[in-house]
Design an enzyme around this catalytic site. Structure first.
Site, PDB file in Angstrom:
ATOM      1  N   LYS A  55      20.297  18.815  22.456  1.00  0.00           N
ATOM      2  CA  LYS A  55      20.300  17.793  23.511  1.00  0.00           C
ATOM      3  C   LYS A  55      21.495  17.971  24.460  1.00  0.00           C
ATOM      4  CE  LYS A  55      17.754  14.286  20.871  1.00  0.00           C
ATOM      5  NZ  LYS A  55      17.748  12.861  20.446  1.00  0.00           N
ATOM      6  N   TYR A 109       8.699  12.285  25.620  1.00  0.00           N
ATOM      7  CA  TYR A 109       9.007  11.178  24.717  1.00  0.00           C
ATOM      8  C   TYR A 109       8.051   9.993  24.919  1.00  0.00           C
ATOM      9  CZ  TYR A 109      13.346  13.067  22.690  1.00  0.00           C
ATOM     10  OH  TYR A 109      14.263  13.802  21.977  1.00  0.00           O
ATOM     11  N   ASN A 161      22.530  12.191  19.373  1.00  0.00           N
ATOM     12  CA  ASN A 161      22.518  12.690  18.003  1.00  0.00           C
ATOM     13  C   ASN A 161      22.251  14.196  17.920  1.00  0.00           C
ATOM     14  OD1 ASN A 161      19.875  12.562  18.746  1.00  0.00           O
ATOM     15  ND2 ASN A 161      19.219  11.167  17.125  1.00  0.00           N
ATOM     16  N   HIS A 211      16.836  17.328  18.741  1.00  0.00           N
ATOM     17  CA  HIS A 211      15.479  16.841  18.518  1.00  0.00           C
ATOM     18  C   HIS A 211      14.779  17.828  17.591  1.00  0.00           C
ATOM     19  CE1 HIS A 211      11.347  15.490  19.198  1.00  0.00           C
ATOM     20  NE2 HIS A 211      11.046  16.771  19.255  1.00  0.00           N
ATOM     21  N   GLU A 254       4.322  19.835  21.041  1.00  0.00           N
ATOM     22  CA  GLU A 254       5.641  19.979  21.676  1.00  0.00           C
ATOM     23  C   GLU A 254       5.934  21.430  22.054  1.00  0.00           C
ATOM     24  OE1 GLU A 254       7.801  16.096  19.630  1.00  0.00           O
ATOM     25  OE2 GLU A 254       8.450  18.103  19.025  1.00  0.00           O
TER      26      GLU A 254
HETATM   27  O1  CDP Z   1      14.827  12.089  16.769  1.00  0.00           O
HETATM   28  P1  CDP Z   1      14.177  11.397  15.585  1.00  0.00           P
HETATM   29  O2  CDP Z   1      12.769  11.893  15.326  1.00  0.00           O
HETATM   30  O3  CDP Z   1      15.033  11.441  14.352  1.00  0.00           O
HETATM   31  O4  CDP Z   1      14.095   9.842  15.950  1.00  0.00           O
HETATM   32  P2  CDP Z   1      12.975   9.021  16.762  1.00  0.00           P
HETATM   33  O5  CDP Z   1      12.763   7.736  16.045  1.00  0.00           O
HETATM   34  O6  CDP Z   1      11.773   9.864  17.023  1.00  0.00           O
HETATM   35  O7  CDP Z   1      13.707   8.679  18.143  1.00  0.00           O
HETATM   36  C1  CDP Z   1      13.804   9.644  19.161  1.00  0.00           C
HETATM   37  C2  CDP Z   1      15.210   9.594  19.720  1.00  0.00           C
HETATM   38  O8  CDP Z   1      15.424   8.331  20.341  1.00  0.00           O
HETATM   39  C3  CDP Z   1      16.341   9.722  18.721  1.00  0.00           C
HETATM   40  O9  CDP Z   1      16.626  11.057  18.353  1.00  0.00           O
HETATM   41  C4  CDP Z   1      17.489   9.083  19.475  1.00  0.00           C
HETATM   42  O10 CDP Z   1      18.030   9.992  20.432  1.00  0.00           O
HETATM   43  C5  CDP Z   1      16.789   7.955  20.210  1.00  0.00           C
HETATM   44  N1  CDP Z   1      16.906   6.673  19.487  1.00  0.00           N
HETATM   45  C6  CDP Z   1      17.865   5.761  19.874  1.00  0.00           C
HETATM   46  O11 CDP Z   1      18.607   6.009  20.830  1.00  0.00           O
HETATM   47  N2  CDP Z   1      17.992   4.555  19.205  1.00  0.00           N
HETATM   48  C7  CDP Z   1      17.198   4.279  18.174  1.00  0.00           C
HETATM   49  N3  CDP Z   1      17.324   3.100  17.540  1.00  0.00           N
HETATM   50  C8  CDP Z   1      16.226   5.182  17.750  1.00  0.00           C
HETATM   51  C9  CDP Z   1      16.095   6.386  18.424  1.00  0.00           C
HETATM   52 MG    MG Z   2      11.059  11.711  16.445  1.00  0.00          MG
END
Ligand code: CDP
Ligand code: MG
Length: 141
Positions: free
Chosen positions: A11, A51, A114, A117, A128
């Site tokens: 990212k 997204y 974080n 992705h 994707e």
């Molecule tokens: O990336 P991952 O699959 O672990 O998490 P996701 O639930 O698919 O969410 C996508 C992205 O949204 C995350 O990697 C974070 O960058 C962001 N996110 C966030 O900012 N705050 C949250 N409570 C959950 C996700």
């Molecule tokens: Mg995800």
């Protein structure tokens, strides 16, 4: 187990912090092969489409802002059980909850920045990968 492909993104925050090499090293250390890679700067439209599943979530606007804030390094990873192997080495979404030595524990700043992705299932991975790469720019080995 089967040989799979999955999509990984370094990212913008991690690219800006000079962590591309450290992150790719972690991926290779667990046996994942980088079979395609490119640096791009997402447009707003691309980020919102990529997204799209999160469109109604409260964090969506911030997520999109961050994903278009600078260049990203997109890769296709290949290996046995690659989707899960990548998710395991990434660590939990929230770096404070990520297991020690995972990418997010080491390189994540907070839950939104974080570091990486990773696709969450083989079906998502196929979608994707096709979003970013033509088949003739991927080099399985
Ligand atoms: O990336 P991952 O699959 O672990 O998490 P996701 O639930 O698919 O969410 C996508 C992205 O949204 C995350 O990697 C974070 O960058 C962001 N996110 C966030 O900012 N705050 C949250 N409570 C959950 C996700
Ligand atoms: Mg995800």
């Amino acid at each position: 187990m089967a040989t799979e492909q999955t999509l990984s993104i370094v990212k913008p925050s991690a690219v800006a912090a000079n962590h591309i090499g450290g992150i790719l090293h972690k991926l290779e250390q667990v046996g994942l092969k980088i079979i395609a890679a490119k640096m791009i700067h997402l447009t707003l439209e691309q980020a919102e489409e990529f997204y799209g599943v999160h469109r109604e979530r409260p964090f969506f606007p911030e997520l999109i802002d961050l994903m278009v804030s600078g260049p990203i390094l997109v890769q296709v990873l290949e290996g046995e059980d690659a989707v899960k192997v990548n998710r395991d080495v990434m660590g939990a979404t929230d770096p404070t909850e990520a297991a020690p030595e995972t990418i997010r524990a080491i390189y994540g700043k907070n839950i939104s920045e974080n570091a990486v992705h990773g696709s969450d299932a083989p079906e998502t991975a196929a979608r994707e990968i096709a979003f970013f790469f033509d088949q003739n720019t991927i080099f399985p080995r």
